[in-house]
Scaffold this active site. Structure first.
Site, PDB file in Angstrom:
ATOM      1  N   CYS A 113      -0.721  25.498  15.110  1.00 42.54           N
ATOM      2  CA  CYS A 113      -2.085  25.971  14.850  1.00 42.54           C
ATOM      3  C   CYS A 113      -2.501  27.090  15.792  1.00 42.54           C
ATOM      4  O   CYS A 113      -3.528  27.737  15.577  1.00 42.54           O
ATOM      5  CB  CYS A 113      -3.068  24.815  14.930  1.00 42.54           C
ATOM      6  N   HIS A 254      -9.775  28.147  15.776  1.00 42.62           N
ATOM      7  CA  HIS A 254      -9.026  27.271  14.882  1.00 42.62           C
ATOM      8  C   HIS A 254      -9.928  26.123  14.436  1.00 42.62           C
ATOM      9  O   HIS A 254     -10.672  25.563  15.230  1.00 42.62           O
ATOM     10  CB  HIS A 254      -7.792  26.735  15.609  1.00 42.62           C
ATOM     11  N   ASN A 284      -8.051  21.816   7.718  1.00 42.73           N
ATOM     12  CA  ASN A 284      -7.251  22.428   8.785  1.00 42.73           C
ATOM     13  C   ASN A 284      -6.115  23.222   8.140  1.00 42.73           C
ATOM     14  O   ASN A 284      -5.186  22.643   7.586  1.00 42.73           O
ATOM     15  CB  ASN A 284      -6.709  21.319   9.694  1.00 42.73           C
TER      16      ASN A 284
HETATM   17  C1  LIG Z   1      -7.726  12.137  12.840  1.00 37.52           C
HETATM   18  C2  LIG Z   1      -9.148  11.910  13.280  1.00 37.52           C
HETATM   19  C3  LIG Z   1     -10.106  12.585  12.326  1.00 37.52           C
HETATM   20  C4  LIG Z   1      -9.441  10.419  13.285  1.00 37.52           C
HETATM   21  O1  LIG Z   1     -10.781  10.207  13.687  1.00 37.52           O
HETATM   22  P1  LIG Z   1     -11.111   9.076  14.761  1.00 37.52           P
HETATM   23  O2  LIG Z   1     -12.572   9.066  14.910  1.00 37.52           O
HETATM   24  O3  LIG Z   1     -10.276   9.393  15.989  1.00 37.52           O
HETATM   25  O4  LIG Z   1     -10.610   7.808  14.024  1.00 37.52           O
HETATM   26  P2  LIG Z   1      -9.552   6.731  14.526  1.00 37.52           P
HETATM   27  O5  LIG Z   1      -8.193   7.340  14.547  1.00 37.52           O
HETATM   28  O6  LIG Z   1     -10.088   6.151  15.800  1.00 37.52           O
HETATM   29  O7  LIG Z   1      -9.637   5.698  13.357  1.00 37.52           O
HETATM   30  C5  LIG Z   1     -10.804   4.969  13.139  1.00 37.52           C
HETATM   31  C6  LIG Z   1     -10.586   4.082  11.927  1.00 37.52           C
HETATM   32  O8  LIG Z   1     -10.606   4.896  10.752  1.00 37.52           O
HETATM   33  C7  LIG Z   1      -9.457   4.625   9.951  1.00 37.52           C
HETATM   34  N1  LIG Z   1      -9.072   5.824   9.222  1.00 37.52           N
HETATM   35  C8  LIG Z   1      -8.167   6.765   9.577  1.00 37.52           C
HETATM   36  N2  LIG Z   1      -8.094   7.711   8.633  1.00 37.52           N
HETATM   37  C9  LIG Z   1      -8.966   7.348   7.671  1.00 37.52           C
HETATM   38  C10 LIG Z   1      -9.347   7.941   6.458  1.00 37.52           C
HETATM   39  N3  LIG Z   1      -8.814   9.088   6.014  1.00 37.52           N
HETATM   40  N4  LIG Z   1     -10.296   7.339   5.714  1.00 37.52           N
HETATM   41  C11 LIG Z   1     -10.863   6.200   6.123  1.00 37.52           C
HETATM   42  N5  LIG Z   1     -10.535   5.577   7.285  1.00 37.52           N
HETATM   43  C12 LIG Z   1      -9.595   6.170   8.043  1.00 37.52           C
HETATM   44  C13 LIG Z   1      -8.408   4.195  10.947  1.00 37.52           C
HETATM   45  O9  LIG Z   1      -7.398   3.448  10.308  1.00 37.52           O
HETATM   46  C14 LIG Z   1      -9.231   3.383  11.920  1.00 37.52           C
HETATM   47  O10 LIG Z   1      -9.429   2.095  11.358  1.00 37.52           O
HETATM   48  P3  LIG Z   1      -9.463   0.808  12.308  1.00 37.52           P
HETATM   49  O11 LIG Z   1     -10.607   1.036  13.247  1.00 37.52           O
HETATM   50  O12 LIG Z   1      -9.677  -0.291  11.341  1.00 37.52           O
HETATM   51  O13 LIG Z   1      -8.140   0.792  13.005  1.00 37.52           O
HETATM   52  C15 LIG Z   1      -9.377  12.462  14.720  1.00 37.52           C
HETATM   53  O14 LIG Z   1      -8.703  11.664  15.660  1.00 37.52           O
HETATM   54  C16 LIG Z   1      -8.912  13.870  14.857  1.00 37.52           C
HETATM   55  O15 LIG Z   1      -9.463  14.781  14.279  1.00 37.52           O
HETATM   56  N6  LIG Z   1      -7.903  14.093  15.679  1.00 37.52           N
HETATM   57  C17 LIG Z   1      -7.367  15.427  15.888  1.00 37.52           C
HETATM   58  C18 LIG Z   1      -6.583  15.838  14.672  1.00 37.52           C
HETATM   59  C19 LIG Z   1      -6.232  17.276  14.719  1.00 37.52           C
HETATM   60  O16 LIG Z   1      -7.036  18.074  15.037  1.00 37.52           O
HETATM   61  N7  LIG Z   1      -4.989  17.566  14.395  1.00 37.52           N
HETATM   62  C20 LIG Z   1      -4.511  18.868  14.294  1.00 37.52           C
HETATM   63  C21 LIG Z   1      -4.563  19.569  15.586  1.00 37.52           C
HETATM   64  S1  LIG Z   1      -4.207  21.217  15.311  1.00 37.52           S
END
Ligand SMILES: CC(C)(COP(=O)(O)OP(=O)(O)OC[C@H]1O[C@@H](n2cnc3c(N)ncnc32)[C@H](O)[C@@H]1OP(=O)(O)O)[C@@H](O)C(=O)NCCC(=O)NCCS
Length: 327
Positions: A113, A254, A284
């Site tokens: 990215c 980004h 993204n």
């Molecule tokens: C991926 C992301 C959106 C997840 O959000 P979060 O607030 O951290 O959520 P968590 O990973 O703590 O998950 C919370 C809950 O939501 C659930 N969940 C994950 N994806 C889900 C989805 N698409 N829909 C519904 N629930 C979802 C998880 O299973 C978890 O459930 P649990 O509490 O029962 O275990 C976030 O961590 C993120 O944006 N990370 C960076 C990703 C990124 O930028 N990547 C590219 C970098 S260039």
């Protein structure tokens, strides 16, 4: 010594829109969750006949048109991508052929990215050295081909698109790319990537059945790293340019997660209104998101000559960077 200014910008997003409601039919997710955790409402998916170079060339043509520059007058094409048409040749070589930019030397940058901020910085160095007068910097991805459509933790996040920036040499001081900072921390290679299909785990039927060629991510870790590193790298880059966050007129960055962007801006001390945000429409798009944002902000008439633009991006590696541009 010459420095680099932006001569033109362009972007291209495939026609097909995949909404959060569409995803609700694919995996156990819901639109409210996606919007509240990421800011994403929809993303684009390339048509079957489109490969990354097709998206890249479409964006590049618009950047060339915008600048009024002919393809033969481009000296260099660098494509930031991790989803090139083939492992080799480079995506940039395919783009050259599609554009008819036969005088350009071409290569890809694999900085995930951060591919566009790396590409921009590399092209700037070629221009400063005098070796290149005009460079096309492109970020292009077809991540839909590398998403595990059964994994709700990743498939809701990514989209396909391309953005292009045509850089040109100028003798005018104080305009264009003022400073840049590039960083990598290879101790974090495990938290985000596509881990199958290379020399470590070559393509095999077992690897494919295991979805080894798809994106794997430890989202929470990536989130924490991104919110910590982005404000620091921008502050450091502004300082190199003799500027402070108060001098920033626009942030072009980004688009990985709206919450990451907002947290980084808050820590940096730059109001959210100064940042061009389009993650709601594209998700993204990795290396494409920064040049698309620059193109949209420019075409919307937001960027005035003399404005200070701070840029930031982070991706797998972890690999990240900041840049400061005077428009
Ligand atoms: C991926 C992301 C959106 C997840 O959000 P979060 O607030 O951290 O959520 P968590 O990973 O703590 O998950 C919370 C809950 O939501 C659930 N969940 C994950 N994806 C889900 C989805 N698409 N829909 C519904 N629930 C979802 C998880 O299973 C978890 O459930 P649990 O509490 O029962 O275990 C976030 O961590 C993120 O944006 N990370 C960076 C990703 C990124 O930028 N990547 C590219 C970098 S260039």
């Amino acid at each position: 010594m010459p420095n680099s200014i932006v001569l033109g910008t362009g972007s291209y997003a495939p026609e097909r829109i995949l909404t959060n409601a569409d995803l609700e039919r694919l995996v156990a997710t819901n639109s409210d969750w996606i919007i509240s955790r990421t800011g994403i409402r929809e993303r684009r998916v390339a048509a079957d006949h489109e490969a990354t170079s097709d998206l890249a060339a479409a964006a590049a043509r618009k950047a060339l048109d915008c600048a009024g520059v002919a393809p033969e007058d481009v000296d260099m094409i660098v494509v930031g991508t991790v989803t090139g048409d083939t492992p080799t040749p480079s995506c940039a070589a395919f783009v050259q052929e599609l554009l008819g930019a036969r005088n350009a030397f071409c290569f890809d940058v694999a900085a995930a990215c951060a591919g566009s901020i790396y590409g921009l910085t590399i092209a700037d160095q070629f221009i400063r050295s005098g070796m290149v007068r005009r460079a096309l910097v492109i970020g292009a991805e077809t991540l839909s081909r590398f998403v595990d459509w059964t994994n709700r933790e990743t498939c809701v996040l990514f989209g396909d698109a391309a953005g292009a920036i045509l850089l040109g040499a100028t003798e005018e001081e104080g305009h264009g790319l003022l400073a840049a900072t590039l960083r990598t921390d290879g101790s974090m290679t495990g938290i985000l990537g596509i881990f199958g299909g290379g020399s470590r785990r070559p393509a095999s039927s077992e690897m494919l059945l295991d979805n080894g060629n798809k994106i794997r991510m430890r989202g929470r870790e990536v989130y924490k790293v991104a919110t910590r590193l982005l404000p620091d790298v921008v502050a450091e880059t502004l300082a190199k340019a003799g500027l402070s966050p108060d001098d920033v007129d626009h942030v072009i960055c980004h688009q990985a997660n709206q919450r990451i962007i907002e947290s980084a801006l808050e820590n940096l001390g730059v109001p959210r209104e100064k940042c061009w945000i389009n993650i709601d429409r594209y998700g993204n798009t990795s290396s494409a998101s920064m040049p698309i944002s620059l193109d949209e902000a420019s075409r919307a008439g937001r960027l005035k000559r003399g404005d200070v633009i701070a840029m930031m991006a982070i991706g797998a590696g972890m690999t990240w960077g900041g840049a400061v541009l005077r428009w």
